[in-house]
Structure formats: C-alpha cells, structure tokens
Scaffold this motif. Structure first.
Motif, PDB file in Angstrom:
ATOM      1  N   VAL A  70       3.581   0.447 -12.493  1.00 45.73           N
ATOM      2  CA  VAL A  70       3.315   1.258 -11.300  1.00 45.73           C
ATOM      3  C   VAL A  70       4.640   1.341 -10.560  1.00 45.73           C
TER       4      VAL A  70
ATOM      5  N   GLU B  21      11.482  -1.991  -6.460  1.00 46.83           N
ATOM      6  CA  GLU B  21      12.696  -1.200  -6.283  1.00 46.83           C
ATOM      7  C   GLU B  21      13.458  -1.026  -7.589  1.00 46.83           C
ATOM      8  N   SER B  22      13.320  -2.005  -8.487  1.00 45.41           N
ATOM      9  CA  SER B  22      14.096  -1.954  -9.727  1.00 45.41           C
ATOM     10  C   SER B  22      13.237  -2.429 -10.896  1.00 45.41           C
ATOM     11  N   PRO B  23      13.266  -1.702 -12.003  1.00 48.41           N
ATOM     12  CA  PRO B  23      12.434  -2.118 -13.153  1.00 48.41           C
ATOM     13  C   PRO B  23      12.889  -3.410 -13.824  1.00 48.41           C
TER      14      PRO B  23
ATOM     15  N   TRP C 107       6.077   2.668  -8.011  1.00 51.84           N
ATOM     16  CA  TRP C 107       6.364   2.521  -6.590  1.00 51.84           C
ATOM     17  C   TRP C 107       6.252   1.075  -6.109  1.00 51.84           C
TER      18      TRP C 107
ATOM     19  N   THR D  82       0.855  -1.165   0.000  1.00 50.28           N
ATOM     20  CA  THR D  82       0.000   0.000   0.000  1.00 50.28           C
ATOM     21  C   THR D  82       0.897   1.222   0.000  1.00 50.28           C
ATOM     22  N   LYS D  83       0.558   2.196  -0.796  1.00 53.33           N
ATOM     23  CA  LYS D  83       1.407   3.375  -0.879  1.00 53.33           C
ATOM     24  C   LYS D  83       0.537   4.602  -0.656  1.00 53.33           C
TER      25      LYS D  83
END
Lengths: 426, 375
Positions: free
Chosen positions: A78, A83-85, A80, A7-8
């Motif tokens: 999305v 940590e890394s694409p 967020w 959840t952000k």
C-alpha cells in the motif's frame, strides 16, 4: 518517513462507483456460475488440447513458480503507507491461501533498510557481552549444532493498525495480511547461549541484524532460553533473502519486529538496550499520554479469509464454505466462533487440522447461504481462556492513538450479490 | 500465576516446547571473538551510558553536520520533510488525536538517539557518521527540542546528566492486569446484544489499491471467466506483466542509443546498466524513477540525461541549482560525472546531501543506467 499506519483520504470514488454498479454485474456472474447444463459440456465431449498433446517436459522450470492462472496471488504494497519502499511493508495474500503454511514467495516482507544479499560464506554470528567466552560462529558452525523445528506465525505488531480508527482497507490481505506462518528448522538460541556461557548478571539478549538498519531488539533472557530459534530453513528450504537469508531469529508468539533478520550479533547485557525500535517505535501510546513498552506478545486473533472483499461469493446461494485463520501468541487456539449477524449470535467453527501453539490455525464453517445479507465475524479463544475482543472494546481501553496490537474482531458485510465490504458495526 | 509469568516460565517449560535434543555440554564450535571484532560490531549504547565512546560535539557543529547529512529528510530544523520522521517539537501533544512523537516529546532516552544515529543513519549511508559528529548531531537535536542552549557541548562525561522530558512516560506491558481479565471467560453465544447496523465502511475512504477493474487489488478472478478461455483475468494479467517486462527491456536496449549524443560513455552495455541499477540503490531513497515516478525528497530522474539542470516542474530546487540550469548546465555525461563525484563541489549549495560516488566505475555505471530512463 513513518512506519506507523495512517489514515489516508484520496479524492475520487471509483471503488464506491464500482460497488454501486455491482448489483447488476454480480447477478450476471451468479447466473453464469449457477447455470444448469442445457446440453453436453464440450469440455467433456470434445477432446481438449491438453488431453491429446504433450505438456511441459521435466525441467521446464528447474525451480517452479505458481501456474500463471494464480498470478493474482502475490504480496501487495500500500504505497501511501510509507515514504520509501526500502523501509516499508507489504501484505500476504491470505484471502487466496488455504491451510496454514504460508509459501515463502508470498509471505509478507518488512524491511527497515531493504532486503540485503548476505551469502553463507560471508555470514558471521557473534555472541558477546556478559558471557564466559565471546564467540564468533560461521554459518557452517551453526549447521553443526543439534537442530530443532517448529511451526510459528510471524505477525507484525502493526498488523491491522490502519483499521484502528475505523474500517479503512478493502480485503484481509491489507487488514490482517502482515502475517505469515512457516515451519522453521534451526538451532535453539539457548544452545548457542550455553556454548558461550551466560553469566548470572546477563538478563537480556540484544539481537542485531547485518543490514544497515540493524533493527536491534532486546529480548529478556527467559524468552531467549525458552523457545527462540536461530533459523536457517523455512518450509523445507533455505530462508528467502527477504526473510533474512541465511539466518534469522524466530521468536514464537512475539511481535514480528523482534524476529531479527540476517541476525549477526547477540549481545548479552544486564539491561535492555532501549533501542529506537523499542522506544520510539513499537510502543503503545495510551489515552493518558503515557505509553506501554515491551508489549511483545501477540494476543489471540482471527479473521475470515473467505468470503472477504477480495474473495467475493460468485456462486450464488446454497452451500458456502466460510474459511479463516486464528492464532495466539499465548499458545494454542482452543476454539473459534463465527457470527453471521454481526456478533449477536455465534456458532462454533470446525478447527481443521491440528491447533499448534503460536501457529496459524485453520477453521471452517460450512453453511447453506440463503442469499441474504450477512455480517460475518470470527472470534478466537485461546488455551488461556482469552477471548478475542471487539475493536471497540480495545479502543475503550487504549484510545485512538494506539496503532499496534490491534487484535479486534473483523466484520465483513456479505451482500446478496456476493460482494463483500470491510465494515464496522454497532 | 499471571499469564505473563506463565509465558516467561523457565527452562523446564522451554525444554517441553522445543522438540529438540537437550544440550548437556558445549560442543566447542565457533571461535573466540577478538577484541577488535567486538569493538567493530558492539556499538550499542544503553540508557546508563554503557557503550558510549570517548568524544564530544557541540550544537553549532551539529547544526552543520545535520544540514549536510540529515536535513534532506528531517528538515533543517528537524521538523521532518514529507512523511519522514519529525525529530523536534510536539511537546504536550501525546494526548491529542494526532500526537507528534519526537525526541523531545516522546523518546525516553538520549542514548537511543546516539545509538541509532551512529549505527543506522543517514538512511542509505549507515555507519558514515563519526563519533564526534554523532555527539554533535545529538547536541543539535537537544537544542532543536529546546532542551539545551546553543553553546552546549555534549560529551561522554555529561551525557547521562541529560534526562529527556518523557523519560517517565513509559510503563511495562500491563495487559495481563488491565485487559486479560476483561477478555477472559465464557463467551456469549446467543442473543448477545441488540441488532447491529453498519457504522463505518472502508469504501467511503477509498484508499485501497485497486485492480484495473476497480476491485480491490488481488481480488480472485471469477472461475467462469477463466474457464471461458477468452479473457481469463489471470492470463491477461500474466501477459500484461510480460508486456511490461518486454517494454522495460526494450527501453533498456533502445534508450541509450537514442541518447547517444548525451551519453557516449554509456553505450547499451547491459552489464554496465545492470551495475548502475545496483549503485542506484544509494539514490533510490530520495529519487524516484520509472513509469509515473513523482518528485520525492529529490526530483524524479526519468530522462535526466540530457535534461537542463533544475527544470523538473514542481520540485523545489536550491537556488544555486536553478541558477546553474539558467546558466546553461545540461546533465550530459561529463556534468553528471563531475556532479556525482562531488555534488557540493560541483554545485555549491545544492540541497542534495549525498557525499558522492568515489569510484569511477560506479559513476559510469549509474550514468549508463540513468540513460535508460525515458522522460
């Protein structure tokens, strides 16, 4: 980094502001959409450029891409979430697609160490372990085995995981878009295993990819001999790089993580390897602090793809097409019901086309919308008689820490101005 | 017969499901796998120790190797930096609203640690950890989880004597017994409960990626707008993308010239820049670049060529790196070449746990690429 949905909370409220201010805008759009012709339409009465001059010559695009009017129909990330694409996921624009087949170019991607470039000439597939003859196949070897084909959905176990705690993301691309559905052609895994000769004590097949993550997963022999495919074609052409070119596993009905891409080794063992991807990840933490493992099957699920937050109703009241997708890892979809009032009353939708086992199934319901607010839901029933539950029914059993395998019913709040929100109801 | 048994029914069912020809006999395709090939690829380690190679490693060595190869993401104490996985701690949190799932609190088998570290770590440099180093890292992770003392030595022989605390915390999927009966049967069609109200709205969280107009990213444009032919959103988006592309190309072409003094080796050779972009994949897990790039595990690298070392605001550099900058170290081509060849040799004590680029052409390419990144 984590691949588990979170959840952000981000400060700011532009979307809220947009929605609050949208009533007037919505009305304007509707007025434009429903305006009656006051005079002859110049698109008809005047000769248009495209009607008197040339269009593109053949070969303008030796391999075509969608016309630029459709440039919004793309996979989306999305940021967020991860940590890394290169160890991340993006989402299929299911709100903008119809029918059941997902074009490869916009089918979601999930990589654990990035999408690698592996040529057919550099490709090798090894079968070893509890077999009579450990074998190495080249890609050409694979093409000489008898082939079979199937249409199958591939759904990430975490699809909908961000919605486990409550409505979070606006649009079915983000809430149900970790899924695609393709027609595959390849060699049944059973055929390759028979070529090597599985010993009686070989009970598991451990599949590994050629990428840096290897993403190894243990598949029970019953499934491996059942309907698993080593696929090299999807939707009539070679697999795309991001989907495992030149060869990947297709594990129908089971979570996407097991569909090992760039598959390079099949180890036959007596026991499951219990790799990182089947212990630390892709296990389901329950309220008592223990966890379910080997939760491979994707249970029956459905979602209305339009109207939805990214596909608002702009044409005003009157005839309205409700369209959506349903699927089950246990077999065929038997029926789909749609509710307009948040689950109090239901009507059966029309299955459009053939309901294939372990494949996306399209449903439609055509209504005469009176312009009043609706709480839209869809509910799938599969051929085993399993009925898609509500999210609250799942939470009652699994608690709030269980992010994978969220197949709960989705609610869209269609408002009078045609805008749509992701909500939960009670 | 339960659903799960149905699902796993044998090959008779399988033959029906796969619309393909039945195989009667072997085709003789492929060739025998050689022992060396199997040894190279089959490095899987199983809970009973099957697959463990000969070797050993102790906690203190593990601490050093971990600091060198793992700590930039997982933290010196395996506590996890940013959102990278936490590997230690978390005992007793599995029933909490925010459980901390670590090797000590959640993982059932030590073999998984060895298997994963040896096969797939470090992130971006898989298969560079030796067998003994893997034993040592595994020993250190046991230590950081409070499961062994600091004089512990892990070997192939004592490996299976270790049982992780959550070994009994898992059970096989029981949905067929606990869920399917509840969710099966005729579904209610009318008057299925009291009237419902909206209880949760995604807009209240406001975390969805957005289009420039504030709508959820990817919202279908209005047909009326597209038909007007003036401000068709799709066309606008397309031309915007095209502009961006052009801008990138321009940057790529012009920036090296602007930085010529600093990057003499990196004249605007598009092939070299392209090669550098590929090499940069080794760095991209930690260093962000491009418009709006933020500091991550490492500082962002926009405009790094010509920049004074250790001066990106908001990034917590090692003291030696800040000192180097204060002492006048500027990232020109020569300094970058030396640093990239041997990071820890050039700046002793740098936080960057990267072994370095051994090939001269890789270093030249990446510096050419970095030179294209506008500040």
């Amino acid at each position: 980094m984590t691949d588990e949905p979170a959840t952000k909370h981000v400060p700011g409220a532009s979307r809220r502001k947009f929605l609050k201010g949208s009533a007037a805008l919505g009305a304007g759009v509707i007025a434009a959409g429903t305006a009656r012709a006051e005079g002859p339409d110049p698109l008809i009465t005047e000769v248009q450029d495209w009607a008197n001059a040339f269009g593109d010559a053949v070969d303008a695009a030796p391999y075509g891409t969608p016309i630029h009017f459709e440039s919004h129909v793309v996979r989306r990330n999305v940021e967020w979430l991860t940590e890394s694409p290169v160890s991340s996921i993006n989402f299929t624009p299911i709100h903008a697609l119809e029918g059941t087949i997902t074009p490869q170019g916009c089918a979601f991607e999930r990589h654990h160490s990035g999408a690698i470039e592996l040529s057919k000439s550099d490709y090798r597939l090894m079968i070893n372990g509890l077999v009579d003859t450990p074998l190495v196949f080249t890609f050409e070897d694979l093409t000489r085995f008898p082939r079979s084909s199937m249409v199958a959905f591939c759904e990430c176990a975490a699809n909908g995981g961000m919605e486990w705690g409550g409505a979070q993301l606006e649009g079915c691309q983000f809430t149900q878009g970790m899924i695609h559905n393709m027609e595959y052609v390849g060699v049944p895994l059973r055929v390759l295993l028979e070529e090597a000769g599985v010993k009686p004590e070989g009970k598991w097949v451990y599949a590994e990819g050629a990428d840096a993550s290897s993403n190894g997963r243990s598949i029970p022999m019953e499934k491996a001999l059942d309907d698993v495919l080593v696929a090299f074609y999807a939707n009539g052409e070679a697999l795309r790089k991001e989907h495992g070119y030149p060869a990947r596993l297709v594990v129908p009905g089971w979570e996407g993580n097991m569909w090992v891409k760039w598959v390079r080794r099949l180890g036959v063992y007596e026991h499951a390897v219990e790799s990182r991807e089947e212990t630390s990840k892709y296990t389901d933490l329950m309220p008592d602090g223990r966890a379910r493992k080997w939760t491979w099957v994707m249970d029956a699920k459905s979602v209305i793809t339009s109207p939805s937050p990214q596909a608002p109703v702009r044409h005003g009241k009157g005839p309205l097409v409700i369209t959506g997708l349903a699927w089950s890892g246990h077999g065929k979809i038997a029926k789909v019901d749609v509710s307009l009032d948040g689950g109090r009353n239901w009507q059966e939708a029309r299955i459009t086309g053939e309901a294939k086992p372990k494949a996306l199934t399209r449903f439609h319901l055509d209504i005469d919308w009176d312009g009043s607010e609706l709480l839209l839901q869809s509910r799938a029933t599969d051929e085993t008689g399993y009925v898609q539950p509500t999210k609250d029914a799942l939470r009652a059993i699994r608690g709030l820490n269980n992010v994978y395998h969220n197949n709960g019913i989705q609610t869209w709040w269609l408002k009078s101005d045609g805008e749509v929100e992701n909500v939960e109801v009670a | 017969m339960s659903k799960s048994l149905n699902l796993l029914a044998g090959t008779a069912l399988a033959a029906g499901l796969i619309a393909g020809p039945a195989m009667a006999e072997k085709l003789g395709l492929g060739r025998a796998a050689l022992p060396e090939e199997i040894a190279a690829w089959d490095v899987a380690v199983q809970p009973d120790g099957t697959g463990l190679p000969e070797g050993s490693g102790d906690v203190l060595t593990g601490e050093e190797v971990f600091a060198d190869k793992c700590a930039t993401c997982h933290g010196e104490f395996a506590e996890g930096l940013d959102s990278w996985p936490v590997l230690a701690g978390g005992e007793g949190t599995l029933k909490d609203r925010r459980p901390v799932k670590t090797i000590g609190s959640y993982w059932p088998y030590l073999s998984t640690v060895f298997d994963y570290v040896h096969r797939s770590m470090p992130f971006g440099s898989a298969q560079t950890v030796s067998v003994d180093e893997t034993y040592a890292i595994t020993a250190f992770l046991l230590y950081s989880n409070g499961l062994v003392e600091d004089d512990f030595v892990l070997t192939r022989d004592n490996f299976t004597e270790i049982t992780l605390p959550n070994a009994d915390g898992f059970y096989v999927d029981d949905r067929p017994e606990t869920e399917y009966p509840l969710f099966s049967g005729a579904a209610c069609m009318t008057d299925c409960g009291a009237e419902v109200k909206v209880t949760k709205r995604a807009v209240d969280l406001n975390v969805t990626p957005e289009d420039p107009d504030g709508r959820p990213a990817g919202t279908l444009p209005a047909l009326t707008m597209a038909a007007a032919g003036t401000a068709a959103p799709a066309e606008a988006a397309a031309s915007e993308a095209a502009t961006e592309e052009t801008a990138t190309e321009e940057t790529a072409a012009e920036e090296p010239a602007a930085e010529e003094a600093a990057t003499e080796t990196a004249a605007a050779d598009p092939a070299l820049v392209e090669a550098g972009q590929k090499v940069f994949k080794k760095c991209a897990a930690c260093h962000k670049v491009g418009e709006g790039a933020k500091n991550a595990t490492g500082p962002h690298l926009n405009g790094v060529v010509g920049r004074t070392a250790g001066t990106i605001e908001g990034f917590k550099y090692s003291k030696p790196m800040t000192d180097a900058g204060a002492g006048g170290l500027v990232w020109d081509a020569d300094a970058l070449t030396a640093y990239l060849e041997n990071p820890k040799g050039f700046v002793k004590g740098t936080k960057m746990s990267f072994a370095g680029l051994k090939k001269e052409e890789d270093r030249a390419a990446i510096i050419a690429y970095l030179g294209t990144l506008a500040p």
